[in-house]
Every structure is written in C-alpha cells, then in structure tokens.
Design an enzyme around this catalytic site. Structure first.
Site, PDB file in Angstrom:
ATOM      1  N   SER A 123       0.802  -1.226   0.000  1.00 24.09           N
ATOM      2  CA  SER A 123       0.000   0.000   0.000  1.00 24.09           C
ATOM      3  C   SER A 123       0.830   1.269   0.000  1.00 24.09           C
ATOM      4  O   SER A 123       0.416   2.283  -0.575  1.00 24.09           O
ATOM      5  CB  SER A 123      -0.988   0.014   1.169  1.00 24.09           C
ATOM      6  OG  SER A 123      -0.329  -0.212   2.384  1.00 24.09           O
ATOM      7  N   HIS A 174       1.503   5.125   4.197  1.00 21.57           N
ATOM      8  CA  HIS A 174       0.585   5.620   3.172  1.00 21.57           C
ATOM      9  C   HIS A 174       0.881   7.074   2.823  1.00 21.57           C
ATOM     10  O   HIS A 174       1.022   7.429   1.653  1.00 21.57           O
ATOM     11  CB  HIS A 174      -0.864   5.503   3.649  1.00 21.57           C
ATOM     12  CG  HIS A 174      -1.355   4.100   3.742  1.00 21.57           C
ATOM     13  ND1 HIS A 174      -2.643   3.787   4.151  1.00 21.57           N
ATOM     14  CD2 HIS A 174      -0.749   2.908   3.487  1.00 21.57           C
ATOM     15  CE1 HIS A 174      -2.797   2.474   4.134  1.00 21.57           C
ATOM     16  NE2 HIS A 174      -1.663   1.923   3.744  1.00 21.57           N
TER      17      HIS A 174
END
Length: 195
Positions: A123, A174
């Site tokens: 991610s 992230h």
C-alpha cells in the site's frame, strides 16, 4: 476509467501474488511472527540488527487474503494509467522507489516512537502511484486520459480516510508513499501533454 494490463504493472501484481501464495503454503500470513521471519518490517530488526533488506522485502508481503486482494485490485485499477504516462521501465523503478520511500518514512516514525508494530504490504508503493498520478494530472492541466483532478483528490481523501479509521493500518507509510510518489512524479514523468 478503463484499466488494462500493462507489462510492469502486471509483473508487479504477479510478484505480489506469487509471494503471497508461496508464503500461504508455508504458514500463516496473518501471523506477525511468521511475517517477521519472512521479511516484514520491524524497527528493531532493522536499526539494531542491520536487516535493511526488510525495507524492500516488506513491500511484497501481505497479511492475509483480504489485504493482498484489496491492494492488488487498487494497483490494477490505477497502475496502468501511470505506466502509460511514464513508460514501463520508469514506472517499475518509480514503484520500487515509492515502496522504499514509504518504508523509510514508516521506519523513521516507528524508531522514534519505539512502536511494536510489524508492518508489510504494497500500500505504501500504491499510494506512491496515486501521488504520481496526481502529479501527471496536474502537469496535464487537470486531466489525463479521462482522470480529472477532482477524481484523484477524492481517491486520495477516501483512501486516507479508510486508513485513518481502520485498525492495524500503517498510515505513515501511506502518507509517506503519497508524498514520495508526488515528488518523484516530477522526475519520472517528462512529457507534458494533454490526453
């Protein structure tokens, strides 16, 4: 949006899936201990034991089927657009750099806070792809192959909101990946043009 299979994005998805299948055959991919044994990130292992390879290997590991499924679907949906914009070789390098960059951001915060977290997943690199896509859209006057600025901003906001409201999510990776991708986008995307 009309995503399609492109060479580098397909290879990256294939590597992630292959690693997951292999590890699933060897043990429990939802176990932090098992994942740590096979290359996940944890600040003590890196900073105190010098296992720096974990910054790289962790981006190809996933905690269970749901984790990899969500990441690979998202990568498939957006990755081909950035690969078309950058070219396959540049995109492949860009993706890896975003993964390493997001891992370094996560490592820095974990080391500072002395957290006990074991982290892994694509991610951070995928957020880098989103950041790169934001750069490309901005450099193309707010639209690239039908992807508008508002759509990218909504995608970013929704993804960050999901991470911030869910447990066990490495939000630093992230955000770090998103910033790395946006900045690297200016280096890797050379052709300013309207599509």
């Amino acid at each position: 949006m009309d995503p399609k299979l492109t060479p580098s994005n397909t290879i990256l998805i294939g590597i992630n899936v292959a690693v997951f299948v292999i590890l699933s055959c060897l043990g429990d991919t939802e176990s932090a201990g098992f994942m740590l044994q096979h290359g996940a990130m944890e600040w003590r292992s890196i900073m105190e034991c010098g296992e720096y390879y974990r910054i790289f290997t962790s981006m190809f590991l996933h905690f269970g089927f749901e984790h990899i499924f969500e990441n690979m679907i998202f990568l498939f949906l957006i990755g081909s657009y950035l690969e078309e914009a950058m070219g396959s070789v540049r995109y492949f390098i860009f993706y890896l750099l975003c993964g390493v960059g997001s891992g370094l951001c996560s490592l820095a915060v974990d080391t500072l806070l002395k957290t006990q977290a074991v982290s892994a997943g694509a991610s951070g690199a995928i957020f880098g792809v989103v950041g790169g896509l934001l750069c490309v859209v901005l450099k193309n006057k707010g639209n690239f192959k039908g992807i508008g600025l508002s759509g990218v901003i909504i995608m970013i906001a929704g993804s960050l909101y999901y991470g911030l409201t869910s447990s066990g999510v490495d939000n630093v990776a992230h955000i770090g990946g998103l910033i790395c991708g946006f900045l690297l986008g200016f280096l890797f995307y050379k052709n300013c043009r309207e599509d």
